[in-house]
Design an enzyme around this catalytic site. Structure first.
Site, PDB file in Angstrom:
ATOM      1  N   THR A   1     153.566  28.489  19.756  1.00 38.69           N
ATOM      2  CA  THR A   1     154.741  28.711  18.911  1.00 38.69           C
ATOM      3  C   THR A   1     155.814  29.440  19.708  1.00 38.69           C
ATOM      4  O   THR A   1     155.585  29.880  20.839  1.00 38.69           O
ATOM      5  CB  THR A   1     154.402  29.545  17.664  1.00 38.69           C
ATOM      6  OG1 THR A   1     154.100  30.889  18.060  1.00 38.69           O
ATOM      7  CG2 THR A   1     153.216  28.949  16.906  1.00 38.69           C
TER       8      THR A   1
ATOM      9  N   ARG B   1     162.073  26.024  13.591  1.00 36.88           N
ATOM     10  CA  ARG B   1     161.031  25.014  13.446  1.00 36.88           C
ATOM     11  C   ARG B   1     160.727  24.703  11.978  1.00 36.88           C
ATOM     12  O   ARG B   1     160.676  23.535  11.580  1.00 36.88           O
ATOM     13  CB  ARG B   1     159.745  25.462  14.155  1.00 36.88           C
ATOM     14  CG  ARG B   1     159.825  25.561  15.666  1.00 36.88           C
ATOM     15  CD  ARG B   1     160.364  24.313  16.312  1.00 36.88           C
ATOM     16  NE  ARG B   1     159.649  23.100  15.883  1.00 36.88           N
ATOM     17  CZ  ARG B   1     160.147  21.871  15.974  1.00 36.88           C
ATOM     18  NH1 ARG B   1     161.379  21.680  16.427  1.00 36.88           N
ATOM     19  NH2 ARG B   1     159.438  20.821  15.603  1.00 36.88           N
TER      20      ARG B   1
ATOM     21  N   GLY C   1     146.028  36.351  11.131  1.00 32.99           N
ATOM     22  CA  GLY C   1     145.888  37.055   9.859  1.00 32.99           C
ATOM     23  C   GLY C   1     145.389  36.156   8.748  1.00 32.99           C
ATOM     24  O   GLY C   1     145.314  36.574   7.584  1.00 32.99           O
TER      25      GLY C   1
ATOM     26  N   GLN D   1     133.811  13.279  10.071  1.00 32.17           N
ATOM     27  CA  GLN D   1     132.841  12.986  11.125  1.00 32.17           C
ATOM     28  C   GLN D   1     132.240  14.255  11.728  1.00 32.17           C
ATOM     29  O   GLN D   1     131.119  14.231  12.249  1.00 32.17           O
ATOM     30  CB  GLN D   1     133.501  12.210  12.265  1.00 32.17           C
ATOM     31  CG  GLN D   1     133.837  10.777  11.982  1.00 32.17           C
ATOM     32  CD  GLN D   1     134.188  10.067  13.273  1.00 32.17           C
ATOM     33  OE1 GLN D   1     133.389  10.016  14.202  1.00 32.17           O
ATOM     34  NE2 GLN D   1     135.399   9.539  13.333  1.00 32.17           N
TER      35      GLN D   1
ATOM     36  N   ARG E   1     149.266  36.927  25.092  1.00 30.64           N
ATOM     37  CA  ARG E   1     150.427  36.082  24.803  1.00 30.64           C
ATOM     38  C   ARG E   1     151.536  36.264  25.837  1.00 30.64           C
ATOM     39  O   ARG E   1     152.598  35.638  25.731  1.00 30.64           O
ATOM     40  CB  ARG E   1     150.955  36.364  23.397  1.00 30.64           C
ATOM     41  CG  ARG E   1     149.978  35.959  22.305  1.00 30.64           C
ATOM     42  CD  ARG E   1     150.646  35.894  20.954  1.00 30.64           C
ATOM     43  NE  ARG E   1     149.681  35.793  19.866  1.00 30.64           N
ATOM     44  CZ  ARG E   1     150.001  35.602  18.595  1.00 30.64           C
ATOM     45  NH1 ARG E   1     151.284  35.498  18.236  1.00 30.64           N
ATOM     46  NH2 ARG E   1     149.069  35.528  17.662  1.00 30.64           N
TER      47      ARG E   1
ATOM     48  N   CYS F   1     150.820  28.789   7.757  1.00 31.65           N
ATOM     49  CA  CYS F   1     150.308  27.423   7.870  1.00 31.65           C
ATOM     50  C   CYS F   1     148.785  27.416   7.935  1.00 31.65           C
ATOM     51  O   CYS F   1     148.134  26.550   7.336  1.00 31.65           O
ATOM     52  CB  CYS F   1     150.903  26.737   9.095  1.00 31.65           C
ATOM     53  SG  CYS F   1     150.616  27.596  10.662  1.00 31.65           S
TER      54      CYS F   1
ATOM     55  N   ASN G   1     150.927  21.980  11.611  1.00 29.71           N
ATOM     56  CA  ASN G   1     151.242  23.362  11.257  1.00 29.71           C
ATOM     57  C   ASN G   1     152.707  23.590  10.931  1.00 29.71           C
ATOM     58  O   ASN G   1     153.076  24.668  10.456  1.00 29.71           O
ATOM     59  CB  ASN G   1     150.796  24.320  12.368  1.00 29.71           C
ATOM     60  CG  ASN G   1     151.184  23.878  13.752  1.00 29.71           C
ATOM     61  OD1 ASN G   1     150.526  23.014  14.338  1.00 29.71           O
ATOM     62  ND2 ASN G   1     152.241  24.459  14.281  1.00 29.71           N
TER      63      ASN G   1
END
EC number: 1.2.1.59
Length: 335
Positions: free
Chosen positions: A186, A15, A215, A301, A201, A156, A318
């Site tokens: 991810t 990615r 982290g 906003q 997960r 990211c 990301n």
């Protein structure tokens, strides 16, 4: 006279690797001269052209072990080494090796690219291991680079939150803060329910809202040590493939209004953090910020102040935003 572009050897075409590749097509300052991945040429050819998030890149193809893109000068040799020391970085005169496999994240492991002939190594993730590796967030602490051979581009989310924290702390002072990143799923998650080291997960990524750890808060205090002990946070993984938003709730030293806070971000976006931190007053949603090259884009906003507590929402692609910072850091550490 224009300086020569930074020559990058890219290890990993996942990615981040593919986003770095696409971002490099818009840069005159960084060029990718070699790509290494265990995928065969036909797979790299396919993923260079087609992407479920970024769409089709017409004219990208691999022929005779070389990736090219029609209408551009892009040309990168393709390699399939599992041992980084065997990569031809010396022959290709590589200035910076991008370690983007997610595997070689310790200083010792990443240093194998130095053995292969690269001058520097930039890890595309938070570092691992006992031997420290400096995390550089472009626009926040990149000027603390001191000639290290191996550095990290952090994460990211760290790239998303630290420019925001920097502005708030410098302008108003941060007493304490909590961040929650509402983060796209991810590849570390499961498509269907299945085994994972982190119980939540184990559940299907595209079917669930999944509270989990991040982290980023700890990393933010490494990048901004003046905030040590003042920040904590968590992540909520949600069923979108890309496009994330961080909620940052802070107790500021100064009494502020929403207008005060937004003005500080607007000034930073037009000043020292131009190109890194953006702002928007539009009615955007997560799909609207895909392809956004900023590290973070504050949703003006949504800024809210109640009884001394200030809440900020800040968007980030990301993948692509982070990948653009890889290019910026590479350029900086080779100056």
């Amino acid at each position: 006279m224009m300086s020569e572009p930074v020559r990058v050897g890219l290890n990993g075409f996942g990615r981040i690797g593919r986003n770095v590749f696409r971002a490099s097509l818009h840069s005159d300052d960084v060029e990718i001269v070699g790509i290494n991945d265990v995928m065969d040429d036909s797979e790299i050819d396919y993923f260079a052209q087609y992407d479920s998030v970024m769409g089709e890149l017409e004219g990208a193809s691999v022929d005779d072990g070389v990736l090219t893109v029609d209408g551009t000068d892009f040309e990168a040799g393709i390699f399939h080494e599992t041992d980084p020391t065997q990569l031809p970085w010396d022959d290709l005169d590589v200035d910076v090796a991008f370690e983007a496999t997610g595997i070689f994240r310790t200083k010792e492991d990443a240093s194998q690219h130095l053995d292969a002939g690269a001058d520097k190594v930039l890890i595309s993730a938070p570092p691992k291991g006992d031997e420290p590796v400096k995390q550089l967030v472009y626009g926040v602490n990149h000027d603390e680079y001191d000639g290290e051979d191996v550095v990290s581009n952090a994460s990211c989310t760290t790239n998303s939150i630290t420019p925001v924290a920097k502005v708030l702390d410098e302008e108003f002072g941060i007493n304490a803060g909590q961040l929650t990143t509402v983060h796209a799923y991810t590849g570390s998650q499961n498509l269907m329910d299945g085994p994972n080291g982190k119980p939540r997960r184990r559940r299907a990524a595209a079917e669930n809202i999944i509270p989990t750890s991040t982290g980023a808060a700890q990393a933010a205090t490494e990048v901004l040590p003046e905030l040590e002990g003042k920040l904590d946070g968590m992540a909520i993984r949600v069923p979108v493939p890309n496009g994330s938003i961080t909620e940052f709730v802070v107790d500021l030293d100064d009494d502020v209004t929403e207008s005060d806070v937004n003005a500080a971000f607007e000034d930073a976006a037009a000043g020292e953090l131009e190109g890194v931190l953006g702002v928007t007053s539009d009615d955007v949603v997560s799909s609207d910020i895909l392809g956004d090259p900023y590290s973070t884009q504050v949703d003006l906003q949504s800024t809210n102040v109640v009884s001394g507590m200030t809440k900020i929402l800040t968007w980030y692609d990301n993948e692509y935003g982070f990948s653009n910072r890889m290019l910026d850091v590479a350029e900086y550490i080779t100056e």
